[in-house]
Design an enzyme around this catalytic site. Sequence first.
Site, mmCIF file in Angstrom:
data_model
loop_
_atom_site.group_PDB
_atom_site.id
_atom_site.type_symbol
_atom_site.label_atom_id
_atom_site.label_comp_id
_atom_site.label_asym_id
_atom_site.label_seq_id
_atom_site.Cartn_x
_atom_site.Cartn_y
_atom_site.Cartn_z
ATOM 1 N N GLU A 1 79.746 45.703 41.546
ATOM 2 C CA GLU A 1 78.448 46.143 40.561
ATOM 3 C C GLU A 1 78.926 47.535 39.888
ATOM 4 O O GLU A 1 79.716 48.032 40.216
ATOM 5 C CB GLU A 1 77.605 46.340 41.582
ATOM 6 C CG GLU A 1 77.607 47.766 42.340
ATOM 7 C CD GLU A 1 76.562 47.613 43.557
ATOM 8 O OE1 GLU A 1 76.062 46.876 44.179
ATOM 9 O OE2 GLU A 1 75.975 48.834 43.873
ATOM 10 N N HIS B 1 70.648 47.600 42.786
ATOM 11 C CA HIS B 1 70.894 48.814 43.812
ATOM 12 C C HIS B 1 69.900 49.550 43.744
ATOM 13 O O HIS B 1 70.338 50.826 43.601
ATOM 14 C CB HIS B 1 72.368 49.175 43.533
ATOM 15 C CG HIS B 1 72.920 49.929 44.602
ATOM 16 N ND1 HIS B 1 74.379 49.977 45.165
ATOM 17 C CD2 HIS B 1 72.405 50.516 45.795
ATOM 18 C CE1 HIS B 1 74.602 50.612 46.350
ATOM 19 N NE2 HIS B 1 73.266 50.844 46.680
ATOM 20 N N ARG C 1 76.017 46.183 51.221
ATOM 21 C CA ARG C 1 77.197 46.242 50.490
ATOM 22 C C ARG C 1 77.416 44.633 50.042
ATOM 23 O O ARG C 1 77.467 43.715 50.830
ATOM 24 C CB ARG C 1 78.279 46.657 50.926
ATOM 25 C CG ARG C 1 78.097 48.186 51.037
ATOM 26 C CD ARG C 1 77.933 49.071 49.564
ATOM 27 N NE ARG C 1 77.966 50.304 49.758
ATOM 28 C CZ ARG C 1 76.810 51.189 49.678
ATOM 29 N NH1 ARG C 1 75.855 50.597 49.752
ATOM 30 N NH2 ARG C 1 76.907 52.457 49.803
HETATM 31 C C1 DGY Z 1 73.746 54.316 50.335
HETATM 32 O O1 DGY Z 1 73.202 55.293 50.428
HETATM 33 O O2 DGY Z 1 74.899 53.967 50.566
HETATM 34 C C2 DGY Z 1 73.202 53.457 49.078
HETATM 35 O O3 DGY Z 1 73.836 52.361 49.017
HETATM 36 C C3 DGY Z 1 72.784 54.232 47.932
HETATM 37 O O4 DGY Z 1 71.532 54.069 47.937
#
Ligand code: DGY
Length: 329
Positions: free
Chosen positions: A277, A295, A248
Amino acid sequence: MKKAIESDMTAKPRIVVTRKLPQPVEERISRLFDATFNASDEVLEPDVLIARADNADGLLVTPTDKLKAETIARLPESVRIIATFSVGHDHIEVPAALKRGLIVTNTPDVLTNATADIVMLLLLGAARGAHWGERMVREKRWGAWSPTHPLGLDVTGKRLGIYGMGRIGHAVAKRARGFDMQIHYHNRSRAAPDLSQGAVFHADLHAMLPLCDFLSINCFSTPETRGSIDAQAIALMPDGAVVVNSARGDIVDDDALIAALKSGKLGAAGLDVFRGEPDIDPRYRDLDNAFLLPHLGSATLNTRIAMGMRAVDNLEAFFAGQAPRDKLT
Ligand code: DGY
């Protein structure tokens, strides 16, 4: 919901699906539930989500749905479960949801390999300048082969620090061993020896950082980890080190990371996730030593279908009166 089941045993649970999901997932949802979909796939603002949730028994949400405590408090009483189509759940204030008696589930396991693959892409792409190499070809700036220009950084045999040794961290370590990398990790607890396979445990993140030629961020975003890769942490890393983030964006302090990439303290960064984002800090776009992806960690069709099926499994179990497998506590 118990009341709804008692009053009409034949009614299907009403589910609001906040984003467009892969077709096989939406088909299964249609068979099992009385569902409202989002064919246009726009991101729903909290007020819109609350309005759509009117009379719903459950919500199937994604990381673009920001479920802060005040939004959770305004959800209709009928809502009993929030199933997120993601392993990360920092977009939901889980303690507030639990306090309200809601069940919250996520989708672990099924995206581990796809995400670990992206970590290797980030690591190699950042180290070897895949992005600027590709741009040179596309923009017809590829001159004669040169012994001295452009040059990237070695990966094979280097030291990799993994920040967060959960499922994805272990899968990254497995791949990195194929590059003869020496694995270090920081985690709240030490991994079992059969899992860590010689990786060196560091109880203190700051004690690991001086050993990281590469740092892969694989922890959850929590109050403890948010902002933890800051100027002080980066200063501890070897000069020219590479930071890779597939977890993240808010785990990193953008000002500190950008300053270190500009000054050359860090050699490169490979980033798949960003604070705020898709409205990322614009300074990243101007950095030649930042390899940037939008992402994509779990973005393969099979993985996204598996994530959807896992979220539906959790909803199905809940409405059948069983404990969902991925219930957060
Ligand atoms: C998640 O599953 O947390 C991812 O960031 C989405 O791909």
